[in-house]
Design a protein around this motif. Structure first.
Motif, PDB file in Angstrom:
ATOM      1  N   VAL A 122       0.847  -1.187   0.000  1.00  0.00           N
ATOM      2  CA  VAL A 122       0.000   0.000   0.000  1.00  0.00           C
ATOM      3  C   VAL A 122       0.886   1.242   0.000  1.00  0.00           C
ATOM      4  O   VAL A 122       0.494   2.292  -0.483  1.00  0.00           O
ATOM      5  N   GLY A 123       2.106   1.111   0.528  1.00  0.00           N
ATOM      6  CA  GLY A 123       3.071   2.200   0.450  1.00  0.00           C
ATOM      7  C   GLY A 123       3.108   3.131   1.646  1.00  0.00           C
ATOM      8  O   GLY A 123       3.749   4.169   1.602  1.00  0.00           O
ATOM      9  N   LEU A 124       2.416   2.783   2.706  1.00  0.00           N
ATOM     10  CA  LEU A 124       2.448   3.632   3.898  1.00  0.00           C
ATOM     11  C   LEU A 124       3.823   3.538   4.542  1.00  0.00           C
ATOM     12  O   LEU A 124       4.454   2.481   4.533  1.00  0.00           O
ATOM     13  N   GLY A 125       4.278   4.626   5.116  1.00  0.00           N
ATOM     14  CA  GLY A 125       5.631   4.677   5.644  1.00  0.00           C
ATOM     15  C   GLY A 125       5.758   4.383   7.125  1.00  0.00           C
ATOM     16  O   GLY A 125       6.860   4.263   7.632  1.00  0.00           O
ATOM     17  N   GLY A 126       4.651   4.294   7.846  1.00  0.00           N
ATOM     18  CA  GLY A 126       4.743   4.107   9.288  1.00  0.00           C
ATOM     19  C   GLY A 126       5.161   5.382   9.985  1.00  0.00           C
ATOM     20  O   GLY A 126       5.595   5.372  11.130  1.00  0.00           O
ATOM     21  N   ASP A 127       5.024   6.512   9.296  1.00  0.00           N
ATOM     22  CA  ASP A 127       5.431   7.800   9.835  1.00  0.00           C
ATOM     23  C   ASP A 127       4.238   8.701  10.116  1.00  0.00           C
ATOM     24  O   ASP A 127       4.362   9.907  10.192  1.00  0.00           O
ATOM     25  N   GLY A 128       3.066   8.091  10.262  1.00  0.00           N
ATOM     26  CA  GLY A 128       1.853   8.856  10.546  1.00  0.00           C
ATOM     27  C   GLY A 128       0.895   8.888   9.382  1.00  0.00           C
ATOM     28  O   GLY A 128      -0.286   9.181   9.555  1.00  0.00           O
ATOM     29  N   ASP A 129       1.387   8.573   8.180  1.00  0.00           N
ATOM     30  CA  ASP A 129       0.492   8.601   7.029  1.00  0.00           C
ATOM     31  C   ASP A 129      -0.579   7.523   7.106  1.00  0.00           C
ATOM     32  O   ASP A 129      -1.648   7.653   6.521  1.00  0.00           O
ATOM     33  N   GLU A 130      -0.319   6.488   7.887  1.00  0.00           N
ATOM     34  CA  GLU A 130      -1.328   5.431   8.036  1.00  0.00           C
ATOM     35  C   GLU A 130      -2.574   5.950   8.751  1.00  0.00           C
ATOM     36  O   GLU A 130      -3.698   5.503   8.477  1.00  0.00           O
ATOM     37  N   ILE A 131      -2.405   6.914   9.632  1.00  0.00           N
ATOM     38  CA  ILE A 131      -3.550   7.515  10.328  1.00  0.00           C
ATOM     39  C   ILE A 131      -4.436   8.251   9.323  1.00  0.00           C
ATOM     40  O   ILE A 131      -5.661   8.104   9.340  1.00  0.00           O
ATOM     41  N   PHE A 132      -3.806   8.994   8.421  1.00  0.00           N
ATOM     42  CA  PHE A 132      -4.563   9.707   7.395  1.00  0.00           C
ATOM     43  C   PHE A 132      -5.234   8.735   6.429  1.00  0.00           C
ATOM     44  O   PHE A 132      -6.347   8.977   5.972  1.00  0.00           O
ATOM     45  N   ALA A 133      -4.555   7.636   6.121  1.00  0.00           N
ATOM     46  CA  ALA A 133      -5.136   6.644   5.208  1.00  0.00           C
ATOM     47  C   ALA A 133      -6.390   6.019   5.822  1.00  0.00           C
ATOM     48  O   ALA A 133      -7.402   5.840   5.129  1.00  0.00           O
ATOM     49  N   ILE A 134      -6.353   5.710   7.108  1.00  0.00           N
ATOM     50  CA  ILE A 134      -7.532   5.148   7.776  1.00  0.00           C
ATOM     51  C   ILE A 134      -8.643   6.194   7.819  1.00  0.00           C
ATOM     52  O   ILE A 134      -9.817   5.877   7.594  1.00  0.00           O
ATOM     53  N   ASP A 135      -8.276   7.446   8.076  1.00  0.00           N
ATOM     54  CA  ASP A 135      -9.276   8.530   8.032  1.00  0.00           C
ATOM     55  C   ASP A 135      -9.926   8.620   6.650  1.00  0.00           C
ATOM     56  O   ASP A 135     -11.138   8.827   6.539  1.00  0.00           O
TER      57      ASP A 135
END
Length: 123
Positions: free
Chosen positions: A9-22
Motif C-alpha cells: 500500500v506504500g504507507l511509511g509508518g510515519d503517521g500517514d497510516e492515520i490519514f489513510a484510515i481517516d
C-alpha cells in the motif's frame, strides 16, 4: 521459482497510516474499530474491519474492494488496482525505519555530548 510479493500500500509508518484510515472512514461514512489496529498488517486486515462496521446489505457490494483500495491509497499514490488482500500496509523498503533509527542515534550522540560538556564544565 520466485513468488512475486503483492504490491505494498506504500504507507511509511510515519503517521500517514492515520490519514489513510481517516480516508477510508470518510469514504464509507463509518468509524473503524481502532482496537483492531494492532492486527492491521495487510490491506485485507483493514478491509475485514471495514466490512464489520458496514451495514449488512453493503458488505457484499461488488465494488466494495475497489472503493476501499481507492480510499486507502490516496495518501501514497499507489495504483489501487495493484492492491491485493495480502498487500502489506507498510512500504516494503522500510526506508522510514532507517531514517528513524539514524535520527535516534543522532539524538543519543548529541545528548551524550551535552552531558560530557556539562561534566567537563563542573570539573
Amino acid at each position: 521459482m520466485t513468488v512475486a510479493l503483492p504490491a505494498s500500500v506504500g504507507l511509511g509508518g510515519d503517521g500517514d497510516e492515520i490519514f489513510a484510515i481517516d480516508d477510508v472512514e470518510r469514504a464509507f461514512g463509518v468509524k473503524l474499530n481502532k482496537a483492531d489496529a494492532p492486527y492491521w498488517h495487510t490491506a485485507g486486515d483493514v478491509f475485514s474491519s471495514l466490512r464489520e462496521v458496514l451495514p449488512v446489505g453493503t458488505r457484499e457490494d461488488s465494488e466494495l474492494w475497489a472503493r476501499f483500495t481507492e480510499a486507502l491509497t490516496q495518501q501514497t499514490g499507489v495504483d489501487p488496482k495493484t492492491i491485493e488482500r495480502e498487500s502489506p500496509l507498510l512500504t516494503q523498503t522500510r526506508f522510514w525505519v532507517h531514517v528513524a533509527n539514524a535520527s535516534a542515534v543522532m539524538w543519543i550522540v548529541a545528548g551524550t555530548g551535552i552531558v560530557a560538556l556539562a561534566v567537563w564544565a563542573l570539573l
